[in-house]
Structure formats: structure tokens, C-alpha cells
Design an enzyme around this catalytic site. Sequence first.
Site, short mmCIF file in Angstrom:
data_model
loop_
_atom_site.label_atom_id
_atom_site.label_comp_id
_atom_site.label_asym_id
_atom_site.label_seq_id
_atom_site.Cartn_x
_atom_site.Cartn_y
_atom_site.Cartn_z
CD GLU A 185 1.37 -5.79 5.52
OE1 GLU A 185 2.18 -6.67 5.88
OE2 GLU A 185 0.70 -5.87 4.48
CB ALA A 230 -0.87 -0.02 1.24
CD GLU A 243 -2.60 -7.55 2.37
OE1 GLU A 243 -2.30 -6.37 2.06
OE2 GLU A 243 -3.27 -7.83 3.38
N GLY A 261 0.66 -5.05 0.79
CA GLY A 261 -0.43 -5.11 -0.18
C GLY A 261 0.00 -5.74 -1.50
N1 3HC Z 1 4.61 3.48 -0.01
C1 3HC Z 1 5.08 4.71 -0.31
N2 3HC Z 1 6.36 4.97 -0.61
C2 3HC Z 1 7.20 3.93 -0.59
C3 3HC Z 1 6.79 2.62 -0.28
C4 3HC Z 1 5.41 2.41 0.02
N3 3HC Z 1 4.93 1.20 0.29
N4 3HC Z 1 7.86 1.80 -0.33
C5 3HC Z 1 8.92 2.57 -0.67
N5 3HC Z 1 8.52 3.85 -0.83
C6 3HC Z 1 9.33 4.98 -1.25
C7 3HC Z 1 10.42 5.31 -0.24
O1 3HC Z 1 9.94 6.18 0.75
C8 3HC Z 1 11.48 5.95 -1.13
O2 3HC Z 1 11.07 7.27 -1.36
P1 3HC Z 1 12.19 8.43 -1.53
O3 3HC Z 1 13.02 8.03 -2.70
O4 3HC Z 1 11.37 9.66 -1.73
O5 3HC Z 1 12.96 8.45 -0.25
C9 3HC Z 1 11.34 5.19 -2.45
O6 3HC Z 1 10.03 4.58 -2.42
C10 3HC Z 1 12.36 4.10 -2.65
O7 3HC Z 1 12.34 3.27 -1.49
P2 3HC Z 1 13.71 2.73 -0.85
O8 3HC Z 1 14.67 3.84 -0.71
O9 3HC Z 1 13.33 1.99 0.37
O10 3HC Z 1 14.21 1.76 -2.01
P3 3HC Z 1 14.91 0.36 -1.90
O11 3HC Z 1 15.13 -0.07 -3.29
O12 3HC Z 1 16.06 0.42 -0.94
O13 3HC Z 1 13.83 -0.64 -1.22
C11 3HC Z 1 11.69 -1.68 -0.91
C12 3HC Z 1 12.64 -0.94 -1.88
C13 3HC Z 1 12.33 -3.00 -0.48
C14 3HC Z 1 10.41 -1.93 -1.61
C15 3HC Z 1 11.49 -0.80 0.35
O14 3HC Z 1 11.15 0.50 -0.06
C16 3HC Z 1 10.40 -1.26 1.28
O15 3HC Z 1 10.60 -2.17 2.05
N6 3HC Z 1 9.23 -0.58 1.24
C17 3HC Z 1 8.18 -0.75 2.19
C18 3HC Z 1 7.44 -2.02 2.04
C19 3HC Z 1 6.31 -2.08 3.01
O16 3HC Z 1 6.43 -1.81 4.18
N7 3HC Z 1 5.14 -2.46 2.51
C20 3HC Z 1 3.98 -2.58 3.28
C21 3HC Z 1 3.19 -1.34 3.18
S1 3HC Z 1 1.76 -1.37 4.23
C22 3HC Z 1 0.64 -2.30 3.39
O17 3HC Z 1 0.92 -2.76 2.31
C23 3HC Z 1 -0.68 -2.44 4.03
C24 3HC Z 1 -1.55 -3.41 3.33
O18 3HC Z 1 -1.55 -4.60 4.05
C25 3HC Z 1 -2.93 -2.91 3.20
#
Ligand code: 3HC
Length: 708
Positions: A130, A64, A110, A107
Site C-alpha cells: 500500500e 483492494a 489482509e 487487501g
Molecule cells: N486494483 C485495480 N486494478 C488493478 C489492481 C488493483 N489492486 N492490480 C492490478 N490492476 C489492474 C492493472 O491496472 C492492469 O489493468 P490494465 O490491464 O487495464 O492495464 C491489470 O490489473 C493487470 O495488472 P498488471 O499489468 O500490473 O499485471 P501483472 O501481472 O504485471 O501484475 C500484480 C499483477 C502483481 C498483481 C500487479 O498488478 C500489482 O502489483 N497490483 C497492485 C497491487 C497493490 O498495490 N495492491 C494493494 C492495493 S491497495 C489495498 O489493497 C488497500 C487495502 O489495504 C485496503
Amino acid sequence: MSNNLLEVSRDGEIAVIVINNPPVNALSPGVPEGIAEAIESIAQDSQVKAVVLMGAGKTFVAGADIKEFGKITSGQRSRPGLGQLLAKLEDSRKPVVAAIHGSAFGGGLELAMAAHYRVASPTAQVGQPEVKLGIIPGAGGTQRLPRLAGVAKAVEMCAEGNPIKASDALEFGIADRLIDGDLRAGAVQFAREISAKPAPQTRARSEKLGTPDQNVAIFAAARENARSKQRGMNAPLAAIDAVEAATTMPFEQGCEYEQKRFMECLFSEQSKGLIHVFFGEREVAKIPDVPKDTPILPVGNVAVVGAGTMGGGIAMVFANAGIPVLLKEVDQPALDRGLANITKNYDTSVSKGRLTQRSAGERLALIQPTLSFDDFDDVDMVVEAVFEGMELKKQVFAELDRVCKPGAILASNTSTLNVDEIASATSRPEFVIGTHFFSPANVMRLLEIVRGRGTSKEVIATCMQLSKKLGKVGVLVGNCMGFVGNRMFGPYRREAQFLVEEGAQIEAVDQVLFDFGMAMGPLATGDLAGLDVGWRIRKEYRHLQNPGVRQPFAEDKLCELGRFGQKTGAGWYKYDGRRRASSDPAVAALLREWSAQAGIPQREISSEEIVDRCIYALVNEGARILEQGYALRATDIDIIYLYGYGFPSYRGGPMWYADRVGLDRVCDRICEFHRQFGALWEPAPLLKQLASQGKTFSEFQTERGAAA
Ligand code: 3HC
Ligand code: NAI
């Protein structure tokens, strides 16, 4: 059909939907709706037999859109309806194959699990991270994952949040096939193979949901694990409850339960703190006056001077990242000791199953011991980690200046000394920088990168980038006494000592701060690090102390008795041969005696006072540091405290914590301490100013950023 977030094309009778929402294809508003619409329109197209769903760029879908969560909790956006959109995808009569490369996280996984099949590149990763944001999967993840991977794996992935590799995803039934080579072509081929079969729905499966007898032990173990390894965090327990619901409720009811728990978590303080940390970790990498395109210097090989506690650990950090290291000592016995420690560390990792014997051997082979500066002319960077003393450091830097090639980075691991003065021993201050690793260097993730007056932007950019390569979180700090972390830690530990000098129990101070969420209490931390370290520093800087200002005395007196902490078997606590602590009534008696001599009245001290005095001491010093510009942002301070000092991540860091309490309340309490305890509690001017304006450190940070 296409919109700007999605492209749909055809490969014969297979439709290919490509999500294109850079940088990580997050499910921002428009993306899930676009997928649902595309599926609907494909349903009408009689020529299409199956669908491939994939991501453009470097990844499938990272989850998400985390930026949206703040809008939901502040009422700017309605609650997410991702679950319903995924149900539409799962209802598609034409089979949908999710083709995963990069990450399918949150997500993203998912979404993939709502598809009928999943294929993946061998390098892909899948996970439900998450909980690391203080929430739980909110679009059916806790209900579909156990149906695909089994209850034990699902509960582990949802509660711990760690990703798994594609090969494990295949083994656990999350992926149906791994595709070497071109993912799109392989996925289309797979789609052709299954196009004539009915589309299997994950939600309709139940064969992996186990029996109550089997599950009870799995959930009990998961809860116990969460309570100890993710102490204080609510989301892991909520995630376990939600996976358990998958085993006791029909799918739709399980999803409703998951949604209820998801929303509770999303609105929690813990989630706000952890989301702050997620963006903070990424923000610290951005240095306003060091643009992204600043040239990076090559760091292909390095040298470390000093193979003691820190030098040995730092050498391992480089070797672990595949960078060859020359490790220099003064004499053979010191070098042997250093290497023996490194070998022992690697052996422990092997015996604990964290490393194979082969990789341990490969890493060790990258560390080349030496007693001379002979090969230093070839290295790209040197990290100095000799004893803490200005004269010695200057001697070493003068030597490095003489032997190292032009353009080599000369870094010091000093924890207290002035980086500019160290740089003055060289003819190239632009290449001198502080790289302050934390002990044990091969474990702790924080790296304070200390900017000297002359340090060039290229050197800063290189060290910031290098920190990532080394698996560290690099935070740029200014060159002041103690830099950021230790400068704040001083007042924090000072208050812990004052509290026991005023009558609080040693164990109570540590326990209260442990319960607040700190990895360890402040007094136990002193015993671990060695009380003599601070004692020696205080002796050296005694002339700088303001006369008449109260100073803690207990640690100095403990050191005078030879109680240096764990290493001498006694400090605040006493220790057995395996370094297990127990209370020492002798210290309690000594404290009463010393306090009486110093005329400090003894009183009952509440838990609330213990937290406020220790944590607000951090905040007050942090505010000074921020105002003086030694930290770029309040967030940088938070990240330093999370990764270097065991501050609980779910509280977001000390500055974020203060913001959430309200700076007016924090400032009032500090003023109260100022009246009660005197000059050391003078409120920081920035804190007073923000409190009177009703602002937060975050707002100050945003305004300062905008003005820059
Ligand atoms: N939402 C919004 N922005 C995100 C994002 C997300 N899910 N994931 C990454 N970004 C953004 C980062 O903030 C960063 O922004 P910036 O360049 O402005 O600083 C950019 O994307 C690149 O991210 P990284 O610097 O972390 O890039 P990497 O290549 O090192 O890593 C990744 C990529 C492994 C995908 C890492 O970004 C990551 O782990 N992201 C988060 C994943 C996460 O927590 N997902 C769960 C979200 S909650 C959810 O899905 C709820 C659902 O169940 C309903
Ligand atoms: P240490 O005493 O364990 O090791 C220092 C080593 O440097 C010794 O093995 C000594 O033989 C060697 N040495 C001295 N002069 C040398 C020279 N000219 N050439 C090569 N080697 C030489 O000290 P420690 O704890 O590793 O500290 C090193 C530096 O790291 C200090 O500046 C300290 O302030 C800093 N630091 C220490 C931390 C800690 O927790 N120990 C944490 C962060 C920084």
C-alpha cells in the site's frame, strides 16, 4: 451458490469459494460482500466442515480495487468497510483456509490473514504494497501481520511495501504450508486435516507482539530507514505508527487507529500522485495505433556495438534477462576495458549480496566479446552504443544493414541524433528504432523507445514488450531533438544555472530541489553526468542558437577551466578521492566575477522562485512536447521523469504536479517569468489554452484519447 464474482462449490465436506474478478481478483464492490455472504450461508450448511478460499486465473487477490479510491476521495462512494467484512470471516466457526497462488497483495493478504489458515504455491508472493500507493493497509493488515510474522517483519513489509516469497511467508509464519502441485487439491486436503480443530483467529494472537523494550529499537530503526530511503513520503511513517499501535493497543482499537491513518493517507496529495503513477506505468505500454495483437518479433539473442559506459551497461541488461549478447568493440584494449567494467559491476553486486557468485558467472558467460561483425548475421537485434556522432553512427548502421539478417531490429542508443537520418544509412528503415537507455543502463529503469518515421509497428511492439522483459519501463517517444526527457531537462538545468548567475547559492539551488523531492539537485546532477557532455553538444549546435536570447554561461566557463564535474574532481563542487562533494568558494567567487562581467544584477532569490523556475521550465517544455505529439500522453512524460530523472513519485510527475497546482496558476507564473526574463519563457500554446479553459493536462489527455 454463485454470483458473477464468486463461485462456491463442494469437495465432499469442504466448501471451495473461488473469487473470479479478472484480471487480478481485486476486491471490487461485491467481492468482499460476496465472500461474507458465502461464509454466512456455509455456516448454515451442516455438511460443510471447512472452507477453502482461493482465486481464479493467475492470482489469488491483488488487493483492494485501486480504481475505487478515486471514487471514495471524490465522494462518489462511501468509505470502505472491508475490515468489518473480514471480521465476519474471522468469526466463522468453520475454519477457512486461504489458498494463495500468484499474489496476495494489500487487501488480498489482509483477506488471507483473516482466514484461519494459509497455504500457498511455492511461486506465490505476499505483501502489503500500500505505501507504494501513498496509503497504508486499511483492513487490519498492520494489526494482523505483526501477530503472524512478528513486529520486525511486519513493520518492514508494511513500511517498505516489498513482497516476500512463499518460502519466506512460511518461515515467518504467514503461511502454514506450501503446496507443490495442484493447489486446490492440496488446500482441500489441508482443510480436511484441520476441519475438526477450532478455528484459530489471528487477531486473538499476541505471542509475537514482542515487549516494549524489544520494539522500541525496531520502530526507531524503521523510522530512520523510512526517512532516508523513502524521503518525503508520509505513508511509510504512518504504516510504522499503525504497526506500533498493534503492540500498544487492543486489536479493535488498533484497527480504528489504522483506519484513521488509512483515510488520512487516502485523501492526501501524495496518494493521488502515486495512484496516478500506478495506472500511468501501465498506460504507457498502450500505444493507440499499435494494437495489442501486433505480431512480436523474436529476440532470442542480440549484439551490442560499443562497450563503453552505455554499451557495457546495455550488455548487462540483456545478460541479466538471460539473453545472450555479442559485444563488439573497435580494438582489444577497448574491449578489455569494457569487459573489466562489466566484471567489476558484477563483482560489486556479489560483494553486496545482491547476486550469487554463480549467477554473476552465468550472466557474464552470456556476454561474448568480439572485434568483428562476423556473427552478426545470426542475431535478432543490435543495439548500437558507439560515440555520439552522426557520421560514425551512419557508418555503423550501413555496416549492420550489410551483415544482419533480414528482420533483425537495428536500434540506436543515441541521446541526441535524428533516428531517421541514422535509418537512412540502411535499406530497412522499418527495422530501425531508437532505444535510449539511461545511465547507468543496468540500474536506471527508464527506456525511451524512439519511433522513427519508418519504424514498423511490429518493431515498436517488440521493443515495448522487450522493455518489460528487461525490467525496464519502456515509453514510446517521437523523434525530436533530445527526445522527451533530455529535451525537457535542458530548460530545467538552464534555469538552475540562470539562478546561480543571478545570485542564488549553488548549494541552495540543489538543496531546495532536493527538498522538493528530486533525487539530486540539478547542479550536482551535472557534476555527476559530466559538464563536458553538454558543453560539447552546445559547441556543436551553437549555430542554432537565437542571437540575443540569453544563454547560461557558467558551465561552459567551468569546462574551459577543466572542471568537468566528478570525473575531474571539480565542477560546481569540489570532490575528494571518494567523490564526496563539498562547496568550493572559488566557484562562488568566479560566478560573482562572471556575472558582473555579463552585467547580471545580483539579488536574493527565494526557495519558491527556485522551485517554480526549474519545475515550470520542465512543465512548459512538456506542454510543447505534448502538443507537438512527441509524447503520446502527459502521463508518459510523468513516467519518463520518475524513472529517468529522479522526480519524486509522490508528486506524480511534472505534468501531474502542474495539474494539481492548477494550470492557470502555473501559466500566470510562467507569464510573469516571460515578462521578467524574456523569450525563453514564452508560455507553451497548449498550456495557455488549457489554463484559459480551466482544464488540466489529464483532461486534455482523456479528450485527445477519446477523439483518436
Ligand atoms: N486494483 C485495480 N486494478 C488493478 C489492481 C488493483 N489492486 N492490480 C492490478 N490492476 C489492474 C492493472 O491496472 C492492469 O489493468 P490494465 O490491464 O487495464 O492495464 C491489470 O490489473 C493487470 O495488472 P498488471 O499489468 O500490473 O499485471 P501483472 O501481472 O504485471 O501484475 C500484480 C499483477 C502483481 C498483481 C500487479 O498488478 C500489482 O502489483 N497490483 C497492485 C497491487 C497493490 O498495490 N495492491 C494493494 C492495493 S491497495 C489495498 O489493497 C488497500 C487495502 O489495504 C485496503
Ligand atoms: P563511450 O565513449 O563511453 O563509449 C563508446 C564506445 O564505442 C567506445 O568504447 C568506443 O571504442 C566504441 N566504438 C566507437 N566506434 C565503434 C565501432 N565502430 N564499433 C564498435 N565500437 C565502437 O560513450 P557512451 O557514453 O557509452 O555513449 C554511447 C552512446 O550512448 C552515445 O550515442 C551517447 O549519446 C549515448 N548515451 C550516453 C549516455 C551517457 O550518460 N553516457 C546516456 C544515454 C545515451
